[in-house]
Design an enzyme around this catalytic site. Structure first.
Site, PDB file in Angstrom:
ATOM      1  N   ALA A 153      25.072 -17.175 -17.647  1.00 26.90           N
ATOM      2  CA  ALA A 153      25.333 -18.580 -17.971  1.00 26.90           C
ATOM      3  C   ALA A 153      24.990 -18.870 -19.422  1.00 26.90           C
ATOM      4  O   ALA A 153      23.830 -18.953 -19.799  1.00 26.90           O
ATOM      5  CB  ALA A 153      24.508 -19.496 -17.058  1.00 26.90           C
ATOM      6  N   GLU A 186      25.442 -21.825 -30.648  1.00 21.21           N
ATOM      7  CA  GLU A 186      25.345 -23.234 -30.226  1.00 21.21           C
ATOM      8  C   GLU A 186      26.635 -23.639 -29.519  1.00 21.21           C
ATOM      9  O   GLU A 186      27.064 -24.784 -29.622  1.00 21.21           O
ATOM     10  CB  GLU A 186      25.094 -24.156 -31.418  1.00 21.21           C
ATOM     11  CG  GLU A 186      23.668 -24.219 -31.890  1.00 21.21           C
ATOM     12  CD  GLU A 186      22.769 -25.076 -31.002  1.00 21.21           C
ATOM     13  OE1 GLU A 186      21.545 -24.913 -31.112  1.00 21.21           O
ATOM     14  OE2 GLU A 186      23.256 -25.896 -30.205  1.00 21.21           O
ATOM     15  N   ILE A 240      16.615 -15.789 -25.846  1.00 23.37           N
ATOM     16  CA  ILE A 240      15.679 -16.881 -26.124  1.00 23.37           C
ATOM     17  C   ILE A 240      14.951 -16.556 -27.419  1.00 23.37           C
ATOM     18  O   ILE A 240      14.151 -15.618 -27.475  1.00 23.37           O
ATOM     19  CB  ILE A 240      14.670 -17.066 -24.958  1.00 23.37           C
ATOM     20  CG1 ILE A 240      15.419 -17.120 -23.619  1.00 23.37           C
ATOM     21  CG2 ILE A 240      13.818 -18.303 -25.196  1.00 23.37           C
ATOM     22  CD1 ILE A 240      16.541 -18.142 -23.533  1.00 23.37           C
TER      23      ILE A 240
END
Lengths: 385, 249
Positions: free
Chosen positions: A129, A365, A156
């Site tokens: 995802a 992004e 991350i």
């Protein structure tokens, strides 16, 4: 509007630039070589950034942040774009979602982060995802007053440095008129909690910053660590997503300007066939395109930032500035490297790094494809009968 | 005690300067302009004196075109309290600057003036000394350390062959040398505050000074291009060339 940015923000731009040039840029080669920022250097830069107030610029003044407006923030982010991210992020601009902290969360998480005593990382993306954030499968199941989290987060950034993780997890499913929908909740999870493992990835862009995999194995989190409301994770993340997209484009302007500057200096001095290569149109027209596209992105950034400030920015506008800025910096760094020729691909000059770093801007992004999807749907909607 | 700190707008030290095609001066159009680095050191010293509680107010003054307001803002962002801009286009000579500063001193009565020892554009190194003479005040030039105690200032000056310590009675003029301090970054809170601090704008006529230049610049030209070096095969050849071609030994 002044294309260089609103006139009264010049001083701010100068201030951030002098910090970036004197305190951050000199360490770029070292960080690139080590693929890490040495702890001592990290703390030294952080201390200087805190002393000069170039820290938590985006956070409210009432909590000790810089309290910058969106246009001011955009000006600062253009300047932070002029240094490798691994170093730029030391002047932490904490995830805006932390503004949703309430009660004890303010003293435990928000304020210590603004003071530089704690570090957050933002964990939404998962192996299955990315752009489709609602597809996350990390689960948080209620157990008395606590929740038990299981799942995996991926890409991350700063997870190695962070001491707590803003974690998005599914807490249930609700029926809506459009069918069943996952309830997604944001948690503040201390990284030291048993069951958390952080593994760094080796990546192309932004060396030294470390993008990581975080796995959650029966991680117990108290219910009071929910950020916002149960099931309201995306509601509070929404404002953050727009600002992230606009500021990404601002960073792209800074990086592109720096790349163009190096290419233009080279074009002025490198001689081939008896004259500086800048005298050949094959080179000079590349510079013309760079300057024009950078200028256009600047205007888009300031337009979007002004609209963010008065709360009128749309999803389409945020996607447009992100799409244009990230693709612009890809073209500019590529052409700048081309102008430098063989020197462009050596590690003696930073162009090859700019080129690698620019690549992720079209992905992280929201991919270019996702942004085109958002924009085109809005265009079609506008002209539907 | 009030402090007066004059700051000059000059071509940034990083810029490779070019002579104007008509030889009348140096090109300043589309060139990055900054505060004279020695003046930045002077501002820093003033801000430190204020932090120590010795100074109560710092006034930054700039003389030149309207754009000098930028350099005043920079001084305000470093910690100066307010600014005075004396607007004058074209060349402003050290004596004119000194006379204008004298008039401002009469208005503001500072206890100390701290300024750069010289500007990096024309390297005159004259304004501080001229101002001291016009005022009849003590001067501590090329200061590398400044200490204020009561109504006296102790200045350590860098001179040929060592350091000279002088004791001055206040009010006085101090000119800052490179090693006086290392200027700080304008901090974010100060940058934001600086935008709201007042700048008063005056004309030389308001201060009763005639700014007409008394000196005429005849010509400005680039230094001669350096000749490329040559390699020699032996010491003997080197000595021969030094003796017979360069004629230096």
């Amino acid at each position: 509007m002044d294309p260089a940015g609103p006139e009264d923000l010049k001083l701010l731009a100068q201030g951030v630039r002098s910090f970036v040039e004197a305190e951050l840029q000199p360490h770029e080669a070292l960080v690139e070589r080590l693929d890490a920022v040495p702890d001592e250097l990290f703390r030294e830069i952080q201390r200087k950034a805190l002393a000069a107030g170039f820290y938590a610029l985006n956070m409210p003044e009432e909590h000790g942040g810089g309290g910058l407006t969106s246009p001011e923030r955009a000006v600062a982010e253009i300047e932070f774009g002029r240094v490798s991210r691994a170093l730029g992020v030391i002047c932490n601009r904490p995830a805006p979602i932390l503004k949703a902290c309430v009660g004890d969360q303010i003293e435990t998480y928000l304020r210590p982060t603004i003071r530089g005593e704690r570090w957050e990382c933002f964990a939404l993306t998962e192996p299955g995802a990315g752009s489709d954030a609602r597809a996350i499968i990390t689960k948080a199941v209620g157990d008395g007053d606590d929740y038990i989290i299981n799942g995996t987060k991926q890409f991350i950034t700063l997870a190695m440095r962070a001491d707590y993780i803003i974690t998005f997890a599914v807490t249930g499913v609700e029926d809506t008129p459009r069918g069943p929908r996952k309830r997604i909740t944001a948690f503040l999870v201390d990284k030291g909690t048993p069951g958390i493992t952080v593994t760094p990835l080796d990546v192309l862009s932004n060396r030294g910053m470390k993008s990581c995999i975080i796995s959650f194995d029966d991680v117990r989190v108290p219910g009071r660590n929910i950020l916002g409301a149960e099931g309201g994770g995306f509601a509070i993340a929404k404002t953050w997503i727009f600002s992230g997209r606009v500021m990404l484009a601002a960073n792209c302007v800074g990086l592109a300007e720096r790349a163009m500057g190096i290419a233009a200096q080279w074009a002025n001095t490198r001689v081939a066939f008896g004259k500086p290569i800048g005298q050949f149109q094959g080179t000079s027209f590349k510079l013309a395109d760079m300057a024009t596209e950078i200028h256009a992105t600047r205007l888009m950034v300031f337009d979007a930032a002004a609209k963010m400030q008065d709360g009128t920015i749309t999803q389409r506008e945020a996607s447009q500035v992100n799409l244009f800025g990230s693709e612009m910096v890809g073209r500019v760094t590529d052409n700048a490297l081309q102008i430098l020729g063989g020197m462009g691909v050596t590690k003696d000059l930073p162009l090859e790094r700019f080129w690698r770093d620019a690549r992720v801007e079209r992905i992280w992004e929201g991919t270019s494809e996702i942004h085109r999807d958002i924009i085109s749907k809005d265009v079609l909607r506008e002209f539907s009968a | 005690m009030k402090l007066l700190v004059p700051v000059k707008r000059v071509v940034d030290y990083n810029v490779k300067v070019r002579v104007k095609s008509d030889g009348s001066g140096v090109e300043t159009a589309n060139v990055k302009m900054s505060m004279n680095p020695f003046d930045e050191i002077a501002v820093e010293e003033a801000v430190r004196l204020k932090e120590k509680g010795i100074a109560t107010e710092i006034i930054a003054v700039s003389i030149g075109p309207a754009a000098c307001a930028e350099q005043i803002r920079t001084a305000l962002a470093m910690g100066a309290d307010r600014g005075i801009l004396v607007e004058q286009d074209g060349v402003v000579e050290p004596l004119t600057v000194a006379k204008l500063l004298k008039a401002i001193i009469a208005k503001e009565s500072p206890g100390l003036v701290i300024m750069g020892k010289q500007a990096i554009d024309d390297d005159m190194n004259a304004t501080g000394q001229m101002l001291a003479a016009l005022m009849g005040w003590s001067q501590g030039t090329f200061a590398s350390k400044l200490t204020i105690e009561g109504d006296r200032a102790t200045v350590i000056r860098e001179i040929d062959g060592g350091l000279e310590t002088v004791s001055l009675s206040l009010p006085a003029i101090i000119t800052a040398d490179l090693r006086l301090n290392e200027p700080r970054y304008a901090s974010l809170p100060n940058i934001m505050k600086a935008r709201k601090k007042p700048i008063e704008t005056l004309k030389p006529a308001d201060l009763g000074v005639d700014p007409t230049p008394r000196l005429t610049v005849l010509k400005v030209e680039e230094p001669p291009k350096r000749q490329a070096g040559r390699k020699v095969a032996s010491v003997a050849e080197l000595v021969d060339k030094l003796r017979n071609e360069a004629k230096v030994i």
